[in-house]
Design an enzyme around this catalytic site. Structure first.
Site, mmCIF file in Angstrom:
data_model
loop_
_atom_site.group_PDB
_atom_site.id
_atom_site.type_symbol
_atom_site.label_atom_id
_atom_site.label_comp_id
_atom_site.label_asym_id
_atom_site.label_seq_id
_atom_site.Cartn_x
_atom_site.Cartn_y
_atom_site.Cartn_z
ATOM 1 N N LEU A 28 0.822 -1.215 0.000
ATOM 2 C CA LEU A 28 0.000 0.000 0.000
ATOM 3 C C LEU A 28 0.856 1.265 0.000
ATOM 4 O O LEU A 28 1.937 1.302 0.577
ATOM 5 C CB LEU A 28 -0.931 -0.014 1.220
ATOM 6 C CG LEU A 28 -1.871 -1.223 1.315
ATOM 7 C CD1 LEU A 28 -2.777 -1.102 2.531
ATOM 8 C CD2 LEU A 28 -2.704 -1.413 0.049
ATOM 9 N N HIS A 29 0.324 2.298 -0.676
ATOM 10 C CA HIS A 29 0.998 3.597 -0.760
ATOM 11 C C HIS A 29 -0.055 4.685 -0.611
ATOM 12 O O HIS A 29 -1.234 4.386 -0.343
ATOM 13 C CB HIS A 29 1.769 3.697 -2.072
ATOM 14 C CG HIS A 29 0.951 3.317 -3.282
ATOM 15 N ND1 HIS A 29 -0.122 4.053 -3.713
ATOM 16 C CD2 HIS A 29 1.023 2.248 -4.127
ATOM 17 C CE1 HIS A 29 -0.661 3.495 -4.776
ATOM 18 N NE2 HIS A 29 0.006 2.384 -5.053
ATOM 19 N N GLU A 30 0.345 5.923 -0.848
ATOM 20 C CA GLU A 30 -0.568 7.061 -0.656
ATOM 21 C C GLU A 30 -1.802 6.988 -1.564
ATOM 22 O O GLU A 30 -2.846 7.552 -1.233
ATOM 23 C CB GLU A 30 0.169 8.386 -0.885
ATOM 24 C CG GLU A 30 0.759 8.986 0.370
ATOM 25 C CD GLU A 30 -0.261 9.159 1.503
ATOM 26 O OE1 GLU A 30 -1.285 9.834 1.284
ATOM 27 O OE2 GLU A 30 -0.043 8.620 2.590
ATOM 28 N N HIS A 32 -3.518 4.220 -2.301
ATOM 29 C CA HIS A 32 -4.461 3.404 -1.528
ATOM 30 C C HIS A 32 -4.981 4.188 -0.325
ATOM 31 O O HIS A 32 -6.168 4.138 -0.003
ATOM 32 C CB HIS A 32 -3.778 2.125 -1.030
ATOM 33 C CG HIS A 32 -3.225 1.236 -2.108
ATOM 34 N ND1 HIS A 32 -1.883 1.126 -2.360
ATOM 35 C CD2 HIS A 32 -3.847 0.416 -3.002
ATOM 36 C CE1 HIS A 32 -1.683 0.264 -3.346
ATOM 37 N NE2 HIS A 32 -2.848 -0.180 -3.768
ATOM 38 N N SER A 181 2.172 0.261 -6.761
ATOM 39 C CA SER A 181 2.950 -0.750 -6.032
ATOM 40 C C SER A 181 4.124 -1.226 -6.878
ATOM 41 O O SER A 181 5.145 -1.658 -6.360
ATOM 42 C CB SER A 181 2.061 -1.940 -5.671
ATOM 43 O OG SER A 181 0.924 -1.509 -4.961
#
Ligand code: AMP
Length: 275
Positions: A28-30, A32, A181
């Site tokens: 997960l990143h910003e 998400h 991702s």
């Protein structure tokens, strides 16, 4: 925050109230995080799923090496205010004898569907299953995967699924690269070249804003802009943003969409051109 690792646990958790749902494949990143925060704002409870769905990877794609960062993912979900995370495994989602697929026709022949055969069948099948399991009332998806949203809206309409889909804007790195991702596959040099994708899309947007409407000109600019940066172009198209059909002029909301390889990493990005 609850961690739910079985289907019965999810069904028990959901109860009767409204649930906002954010399906993900983890790492997960910003991007998400923006979906989770939006769901937390809109709904009394938010459920995130993390499942690297084997059915949407073709043989030879990156299923085996897809990044798996579950501890950091759970932390990000908690930090964003998620109430629970569902972490099914492959056996749970595709038990022995599994034989039922959801297939949206037509829309899945274009763009990513053309070069990733079976990809959208895997997506629509797993998302339909997750909608049934979670009983969610709203689900949040990123415009980053523009075709995915169009295909899922068709599925929800066609199957009369009682869920509202909400599309959230693309979250980008400061230099314009769309968060993904898969960005973590990129070497430092590749990471630099990858900015060429959003730059080429921005150039098309500028052309459009200055009055260019001919798709042939906009598309040519996109292809030229990409050519110095990417190793292989999968597609660069300007299409009707509603149904992905071919157009000659941008006289309706349109989608400039790109998929390209930087080294062996396939990245996608898009901008909407709205007259
Ligand atoms: P994935 O984990 O790649 O399957 O993505 C899960 C959800 O996050 C999908 O709805 C994606 O469209 C969304 N998403 C991924 N990257 C971004 C981004 N950079 N900005 C907004 N949403 C994103």
């Amino acid at each position: 925050m609850d961690t739910l690792s079985s289907i019965d646990a999810v069904r028990g958790w959901r109860g009767a109230s409204e649930v906002g749902f954010v399906p993900t494949m983890g790492a997960l990143h910003e991007g998400h995080a923006s979906l989770i925060r939006r769901s937390v704002t809109d709904n009394p409870r938010t459920l995130v799923s993390i499942f690297v769905n084997p059915a949407q990877f073709a043989p030879g794609e990156d299923l085996a090496k897809y990044p798996r960062t579950i501890q950091q993912d759970l932390q990000l979900c908690a930090d964003c205010g998620a109430d629970a995370v569902f972490t099914p495994d492959k056996q749970m989602m595709y038990p022995p004898g599994f034989a039922t697929w959801v297939d949206v026709e037509g829309l899945t022949d274009r763009l990513c569907g053309a070069t990733r055969p079976g990809h959208f069948r895997g997506v629509t099948t797993v998302v339909a299953k997750l909608f049934h399991i979670t009983g969610a009332t709203r689900a949040y998806f990123g415009q980053k995967d523009a075709q995915q949203v169009i295909v899922l809206r068709r599925m929800v309409d066609d199957l009369n699924l009682p869920i509202e889909l909400i599309t959230c804007p693309i979250i980008r790195e400061p230099d314009g690269l769309a968060m993904s991702s898969r960005n973590r596959y990129l070497s430092a040099l590749e990471r630099e070249r990858a900015t060429g994708i959003s730059k080429a899309l921005r150039a098309v947007e500028t052309l459009f804003q200055k009055g260019t409407r001919e798709v042939s000109i906009l598309r040519a600019s996109l292809v030229t802009g990409l050519s110095n940066h990417v190793d292989k172009l999968d597609y660069a198209e300007v299409l009707d943003a509603g149904n992905l059909s071919d157009i000659q002029r941008v006289d309706r909301p349109s989608l400039a969409a790109v998929a390209a390889f930087i080294g062996s990493t396939r990245l996608i990005d898009n901008v909407v051109l709205a007259p």
